[in-house]
Enzyme design. Structure first.
Site, PDB file in Angstrom:
ATOM      1  N   ARG A  79       0.837  -1.202   0.000  1.00  0.00           N
ATOM      2  CA  ARG A  79       0.000   0.000   0.000  1.00  0.00           C
ATOM      3  C   ARG A  79       0.867   1.245   0.000  1.00  0.00           C
ATOM      4  NH1 ARG A  79       1.032   2.124   4.774  1.00  0.00           N
ATOM      5  NH2 ARG A  79       1.165   0.811   6.642  1.00  0.00           N
ATOM      6  N   GLY A  81       1.963   4.962   1.705  1.00  0.00           N
ATOM      7  CA  GLY A  81       2.128   5.439   3.068  1.00  0.00           C
ATOM      8  C   GLY A  81       3.292   4.805   3.811  1.00  0.00           C
ATOM      9  N   THR A  84       2.225   1.891  10.156  1.00  0.00           N
ATOM     10  CA  THR A  84       1.117   2.023  11.076  1.00  0.00           C
ATOM     11  C   THR A  84       0.989   0.741  11.879  1.00  0.00           C
ATOM     12  OG1 THR A  84      -1.154   2.823  11.337  1.00  0.00           O
ATOM     13  CG2 THR A  84      -0.772   1.175   9.618  1.00  0.00           C
ATOM     14  N   TYR A  85       0.086   0.776  12.847  1.00  0.00           N
ATOM     15  CA  TYR A  85      -0.150  -0.372  13.726  1.00  0.00           C
ATOM     16  C   TYR A  85      -1.595  -0.821  13.594  1.00  0.00           C
ATOM     17  CZ  TYR A  85      -1.188  -2.948  18.023  1.00  0.00           C
ATOM     18  OH  TYR A  85      -1.610  -3.896  18.912  1.00  0.00           O
ATOM     19  N   HIS A  86      -1.794  -2.134  13.555  1.00  0.00           N
ATOM     20  CA  HIS A  86      -3.132  -2.722  13.647  1.00  0.00           C
ATOM     21  C   HIS A  86      -3.162  -3.623  14.875  1.00  0.00           C
ATOM     22  CE1 HIS A  86      -3.924  -1.254   9.664  1.00  0.00           C
ATOM     23  NE2 HIS A  86      -3.061  -2.063   9.092  1.00  0.00           N
ATOM     24  N   ALA A 146      -6.210   6.214  10.099  1.00  0.00           N
ATOM     25  CA  ALA A 146      -5.145   6.262   9.101  1.00  0.00           C
ATOM     26  C   ALA A 146      -5.624   5.597   7.816  1.00  0.00           C
ATOM     27  CB  ALA A 146      -3.900   5.550   9.626  1.00  0.00           C
ATOM     28  N   GLY A 148      -4.331   3.972   3.903  1.00  0.00           N
ATOM     29  CA  GLY A 148      -3.295   3.502   3.004  1.00  0.00           C
ATOM     30  C   GLY A 148      -3.935   2.657   1.930  1.00  0.00           C
ATOM     31  N   ALA A 161      -7.892   2.363   8.770  1.00  0.00           N
ATOM     32  CA  ALA A 161      -7.753   1.842  10.126  1.00  0.00           C
ATOM     33  C   ALA A 161      -8.258   2.909  11.092  1.00  0.00           C
ATOM     34  CB  ALA A 161      -6.298   1.499  10.422  1.00  0.00           C
ATOM     35  N   CYS A 177       2.741   6.812  10.810  1.00  0.00           N
ATOM     36  CA  CYS A 177       2.655   7.382   9.459  1.00  0.00           C
ATOM     37  C   CYS A 177       3.885   8.219   9.104  1.00  0.00           C
ATOM     38  CB  CYS A 177       1.376   8.191   9.294  1.00  0.00           C
ATOM     39  SG  CYS A 177      -0.103   7.227   9.643  1.00  0.00           S
TER      40      CYS A 177
END
Length: 216
Positions: A79, A81, A84-86, A146, A148, A161, A177
């Protein structure tokens, strides 16, 4: 009597799916495979999923923004960007859309997703904004959602997200980010609901509206 032209031109609404809690990589593989196999007439899909803890690094991502991942895996993905965290308690939404059929460019898609989140938060009396210099949604300067995306053959996968009710500590292990010191927040901490599916179902009509599936 014939329907108005505007109604005739409204695209068929997407199929919404709730995938539950699933590992990131198999879902990524599924949405990529389905997107690449599209012939152009398939009904769009929008998936909702919750991932176990994982950091994902986009095509422009720099590993220097992953400060101290600890035992959380870091996955390089396709993606746009940065990092990030999930994790559990985050509403992850993957819009698998035919942008040509929707007559949307990438920037318009980003704004539609942002505005759907902003309108959902407004329903909880939470004032949120987007930023032209940094995609996403912010509340008092803290990031709550966020984005992406990846576009292949005019169709999109990856997505949004939206922090609902999660452990935010892992965000301190990265520059979210790619922005050093960027703070994050979530719906539950701002007085909104903490139930993921409640927020998901509140978000859906705003997604339909801003993506053009329902008349203005």
């Amino acid at each position: 009597m014939a329907a108005p032209a505007s109604a005739r031109q409204t695209p068929t609404p997407p199929e919404f799916s709730e995938l539950g809690r699933r590992d990131f990589e198999p879902v990524w593989a599924e949405m990529k495979e389905w997107t690449l196999a599209r012939k152009g007439e398939e009904r769009d899909r929008i998936w909702q999923v919750e991932h176990p803890p994982v950091f994902t690094l986009g095509l422009a991502g720099k590993h220097e923004h992953v400060l101290a991942p600890g035992d959380i895996p870091v996955i390089d993905i396709d993606r746009g960007g940065q990092v990030t965290y999930h994790g559990p308690g985050q509403l992850v939404v993957y819009p698998l859309l035919n942008l040509r059929r929707l007559k949307l460019g990438v920037r318009a898609l980003v704004e539609a997703l942002e505005n759907a989140v902003i309108d959902t938060l407004a329903g909880y009396r939470i004032a949120a904004v987007n930023r032209p210099d940094a995609p996403g949604v912010y509340v008092d300067g803290r990031k709550i959602a966020a984005l992406g995306l990846r576009v292949r053959n005019g169709c999109t996968y990856h997505g949004l997200a939206f922090n609902v009710n999660m452990d935010l500590e892992p965000f301190t292990r990265i520059n979210p980010c790619g922005f050093q010191g960027l703070e994050v927040t979530q719906v539950a901490d701002l007085g909104g609901p903490g139930d993921l599916l409640t927020v998901w179902r509140d978000l859906q009509p705003h997604l339909l509206h801003h993506l053009g599936y329902t008349p203005a």
